[in-house]
Scaffold this motif. Structure first.
Motif, mmCIF file in Angstrom:
data_model
loop_
_atom_site.group_PDB
_atom_site.id
_atom_site.type_symbol
_atom_site.label_atom_id
_atom_site.label_comp_id
_atom_site.label_asym_id
_atom_site.label_seq_id
_atom_site.Cartn_x
_atom_site.Cartn_y
_atom_site.Cartn_z
ATOM 1 N N SER A 1 1.795 6.589 -7.028
ATOM 2 C CA SER A 1 0.666 7.390 -7.138
ATOM 3 C C SER A 1 0.965 8.914 -7.197
ATOM 4 N N GLU A 2 1.869 9.123 -5.968
ATOM 5 C CA GLU A 2 1.778 10.670 -5.726
ATOM 6 C C GLU A 2 3.220 11.177 -6.524
ATOM 7 N N GLU B 1 0.835 4.133 -2.760
ATOM 8 C CA GLU B 1 0.573 5.465 -2.606
ATOM 9 C C GLU B 1 1.754 6.507 -2.835
ATOM 10 N N LYS C 1 0.849 -1.165 0.115
ATOM 11 C CA LYS C 1 0.020 0.163 0.127
ATOM 12 C C LYS C 1 0.961 1.271 0.121
ATOM 13 N N ALA C 2 1.807 1.506 0.927
ATOM 14 C CA ALA C 2 2.794 2.512 0.762
ATOM 15 C C ALA C 2 3.334 2.839 -0.664
#
Length: 120
Positions: free
Chosen positions: A108-109, A105, A101-102
């Motif tokens: 994505s950023e 994310e 997940k990290a």
């Protein structure tokens, strides 16, 4: 994984044996009672009970009134090692999923940041 967990999982792999475990969880039963409740022939029930005993899940005893009768019950603590292994495995999965997940994310950023720079 230990050999006892392998034996426990092998014993629980069959749906009829899992159903027998559910019935024994309610109260001890004779082999005949289990066979009747599960709709199995006595020889088939004997094979299932042997697998459950080999898996360390079930133990047999004899009532005081008749030593010829075998009464089967769940063995106390039989699934403790399996439960520990499952808890450890779940913790590993949760750690792996949190890391994934990290990563997603952060990726994505970074992607959104590079798109924002292209638009300006």
């Amino acid at each position: 994984m230990s050999a006892s967990i392998d034996r426990t999982l092998a014993a629980l792999a069959d749906p009829q044996r899992r159903r027998a475990v559910e019935l024994l969880g309610r109260r001890p039963h004779s082999a005949g009672e289990l066979a009747g409740a599960l709709g199995l022939a006595p020889p088939a029930m004997s094979r299932h009970l042997r697998a459950l005993k080999d898996g360390g899940l079930v133990e047999e005893g004899h009532p005081s009134f008749d030593a010829r009768v075998r009464i089967y019950s769940l063995k106390g603590g039989a699934t403790d090692e399996l439960k520990r292994w499952l808890a450890e495995t779940e913790a590993l999965w949760m750690h792996q999923l949190a890391g994934f997940k990290a990563h997603v994310e952060a990726s994505s950023e970074r992607l959104q940041g590079s798109r924002k720079g292209q638009c300006e």
